[in-house]
Design an enzyme around this catalytic site. Structure first.
Site, short mmCIF file in Angstrom:
data_model
loop_
_atom_site.label_atom_id
_atom_site.label_comp_id
_atom_site.label_asym_id
_atom_site.label_seq_id
_atom_site.Cartn_x
_atom_site.Cartn_y
_atom_site.Cartn_z
CB ILE A 102 -0.92 0.04 1.24
CG1 ILE A 102 -1.70 -1.27 1.39
CG2 ILE A 102 -1.85 1.25 1.18
CD1 ILE A 102 -2.73 -1.52 0.34
CB CYS A 103 0.96 4.27 0.15
SG CYS A 103 1.38 6.02 0.02
CB VAL A 104 5.78 4.88 0.69
CG1 VAL A 104 5.58 6.15 -0.12
CG2 VAL A 104 5.24 5.06 2.09
#
Length: 322
Positions: A102-104
């Site tokens: 998820i994301c970074v």
């Protein structure tokens, strides 16, 4: 039951962490039973989440036996990922476990070497840094998520929900995923990518929201709508409608309509025994052949084979020449 292990790395982004926990944890099968067993794991049992500290019920042993491992983002991507966590991710990948970020969280997957030679994405703010640190990764900063088979990555936090819904759909079909999307009050599949969010646009004028129009379109997918029809419904010129639609959805009205029709067709293929010809008519295609061609181009398989894969039973015979 499919087990999802969510690996919280210190310091974890609380929003990123909550997305897979809620999306998978609340997913229900048609009979009402839970679709997933969700485990929240960490290295030491305690993780900083910014405004609070989180105690996890599982250590890294929670990844053993998991069918899917999800890695939320770290609030500070300069903090090294503990070697034991990287080893656990590599071991899971070697066992054939599906791994998503998820994301970074993509930075942790990259540090473990799981993204080398693959296409991947992350939040657009960190995309350049991910590419700089890991030149073997083909970083795509414009998309909401990337599905590379056993390894999946998503963009900014909300795109993590898009990715989770995508995985639910892969596991249990569009009906279960659609119920999860409705629970989250979001569309099952958003058109466009995160590129539409990179440059901050001024707020739309009062009354510019296309949400009521989207609801109307969902209720009238069976009609042979043209751009002029949609513009008339919105009381806008076609040019203004296109501009506002792109600002708020990242795509054009007709592109959105085509995708909505195919989503509805997938749902009907999974949940009914209607012939493909009838489904084509129900979702606004005047020609079954055109429907089959567009379905195969977008979904990657024919309606009959899609039904076989997601509903079970013998496939319908393909028309001659298709």
């Amino acid at each position: 039951m499919h087990t999802v292990a969510v690996l919280a790395l210190d310091p974890v982004v609380a929003f990123d962490l909550s997305i897979p926990v809620e999306a998978f944890g609340r997913a229900r099968l048609p009979g009402g039973s839970a679709a997933y067993d969700v485990r929240v794991c960490s290295v030491s049992g305690e993780v900083s989440a910014g405004a609070f500290t989180l105690r996890t019920p599982w250590g890294l042993d929670g990844l053993i036996g998991a069918d899917t491992v999800v890695v939320p983002g770290q609030a500070d991507v300069t903090v090294p990922v503990p070697g034991v966590a990287l080893d656990a991710l590599r071991s899971a990948a070697a066992r054939g476990v599906r791994i998503a970020s998820i994301c970074v969280g993509a930075f942790a997957l990259a540090e473990a070497g799981l993204l080398d030679g693959r296409r991947a994405t992350t939040h657009w703010i960190g995309a350049g840094e991910l590419a700089r640190r890991h030149p073997l990764i083909e970083v795509d900063p414009d998309v909401l998520y990337v599905d590379e088979g056993p390894i999946l990555t998503s963009a900014g936090a909300a795109a993590g929900l898009d990715l989770c819904l995508h995985m639910i759909r892969l596991d249990h079909g569009s009906a279960v995923a659609a119920d999860s999307a409705r629970l989250a009050v979001m569309p099952l599949e958003r058109d466009g990518g995160q590129a539409q969010f990179i440059v901050h646009e001024p707020p739309a004028p009062d009354g510019a929201s296309v949400q009521p129009l989207l609801c109307w379109l969902e209720d009238h997918l069976h009609l042979p709508l043209t751009l002029a029809d949609i513009a008339e419904r919105a009381a806008l010129s076609s040019r203004t409608l296109n501009r506002r639609f792109r600002e708020q959805t990242g795509t054009t009205p007709l592109q959105w309509l085509h995708r909505a029709r195919l989503r509805r067709a997938q749902h009907l293929l999974e949940t009914t025994a209607h012939p493909v010809e009838r489904i084509a008519e129900q979702v606004g295609f005047t020609s079954p052949t055109t429907f089959r061609d567009r379905f195969k181009r977008v979904v990657g398989t024919s309606p009959a084979r899609y039904r076989q894969a997601f509903r079970g039973g013998a496939p319908e015979p393909e028309p001659v020449g298709v």
